[in-house]
Design an enzyme around this catalytic site. Structure first.
Site, PDB file in Angstrom:
ATOM      1  N   ASP A   1       0.605  -0.788   9.625  1.00  0.00           N
ATOM      2  CA  ASP A   1       0.850   0.447  10.381  1.00  0.00           C
ATOM      3  C   ASP A   1       2.344   0.749  10.436  1.00  0.00           C
ATOM      4  OD1 ASP A   1       0.388   2.672  12.031  1.00  0.00           O
ATOM      5  OD2 ASP A   1       0.169   1.456  13.844  1.00  0.00           O
TER       6      ASP A   1
ATOM      7  N   ILE B   1       0.815  -1.216   0.000  1.00  0.00           N
ATOM      8  CA  ILE B   1       0.000   0.000   0.000  1.00  0.00           C
ATOM      9  C   ILE B   1       0.851   1.271   0.000  1.00  0.00           C
ATOM     10  CG2 ILE B   1      -0.312   0.228   2.508  1.00  0.00           C
ATOM     11  CD1 ILE B   1      -3.320   0.864   1.852  1.00  0.00           C
TER      12      ILE B   1
ATOM     13  N   VAL C   1      -2.951  -9.140  12.779  1.00  0.00           N
ATOM     14  CA  VAL C   1      -2.805  -9.549  14.185  1.00  0.00           C
ATOM     15  C   VAL C   1      -4.082  -9.359  14.994  1.00  0.00           C
ATOM     16  CG1 VAL C   1      -0.304  -9.200  14.244  1.00  0.00           C
ATOM     17  CG2 VAL C   1      -1.810  -7.330  14.903  1.00  0.00           C
TER      18      VAL C   1
ATOM     19  N   SER D   1      -7.941  -4.888  10.200  1.00  0.00           N
ATOM     20  CA  SER D   1      -8.139  -5.819  11.327  1.00  0.00           C
ATOM     21  C   SER D   1      -7.926  -7.289  11.019  1.00  0.00           C
ATOM     22  CB  SER D   1      -9.525  -5.629  11.975  1.00  0.00           C
ATOM     23  OG  SER D   1      -9.560  -4.445  12.722  1.00  0.00           O
ATOM     24  N   THR D   2      -7.541  -7.650   9.793  1.00  0.00           N
ATOM     25  CA  THR D   2      -7.425  -9.073   9.460  1.00  0.00           C
ATOM     26  C   THR D   2      -6.039  -9.655   9.729  1.00  0.00           C
ATOM     27  OG1 THR D   2      -6.910  -8.619   7.135  1.00  0.00           O
ATOM     28  CG2 THR D   2      -9.237  -8.936   7.712  1.00  0.00           C
TER      29      THR D   2
END
Length: 184
Positions: A42, A19, A128, A125-126
């Site tokens: 992140d 990304i 960790v 959210s998919t």
């Protein structure tokens, strides 16, 4: 199908890529609530954007799950980073679907408010946080379709939304959801 073009000219695209390398107006960051960097996407976004991103996040004083906050993209190809903490999966018993829907909706809203024509999302959210990929894909594609699709009030700016998947398994789940939406 990797791209769904709506009659109103808006589109959703599914790609497998990093990304941080996409040339879009904004990328969404699957952040933690501190907004101070972490692992996964992140950490990759913070690393690629440079230390200026952390400095820009500090005065934001974090972000609640499902909410979103925007910063400049700094060294990224994107002008903006829209940070959204996704829910940790507890089996769906703690309002995780509603929180994940809010993540996507709030990022889309901030992209529109910042006059972005294109926005890329990771699969929020998919990693960790353990959200099941198929369920997350259904929420993401349906929320994006409701925002930019043929039955939505046409956004003034946002026309292209990209689901940027880290691996082939995730891409397959999002592509399948895109196929299902195209048949409706």
């Amino acid at each position: 199908m990797n791209t769904l073009l709506f009659p109103n000219g808006n589109e959703i695209e599914v790609v497998q890529a990093d990304i941080t390398t996409l040339c879009v107006d904004a990328i969404a960051n699957a952040a933690n609530c501190s907004l101070l960097g972490g692992g996964g996407v992140d950490g990759a976004i913070h690393k690629a954007a440079g230390p200026e991103l952390l400095k820009a996040c500090m005065p934001l004083h974090g972000c609640e799950t499902g909410e979103a906050k925007v910063t400049p993209g700094f060294r990224l190809f994107s002008k903006f980073v829209i940070h959204t903490p996704g829910p940790v999966w507890f089996g769906g018993t703690r309002e995780e679907p509603e929180q994940l829907t809010c993540c996507y909706r709030n990022c889309l809203r901030l992209a529109e408010e910042n006059e972005c024509e294109s926005l890329a999302f990771p699969s929020i959210s998919t990693g960790v946080y353990g959200y099941p990929v198929d369920d997350a894909a259904r929420i993401a594609i349906s929320t994006i379709t409701a925002f930019i699709g043929p039955f939505a009030e046409k956004p003034k700016f946002l026309h292209t939304v990209i689901m940027c998947c880290f691996d082939a398994h995730t891409k397959a789940a999002y592509t399948q959801m895109l196929d299902e939406v195209s048949r409706i």
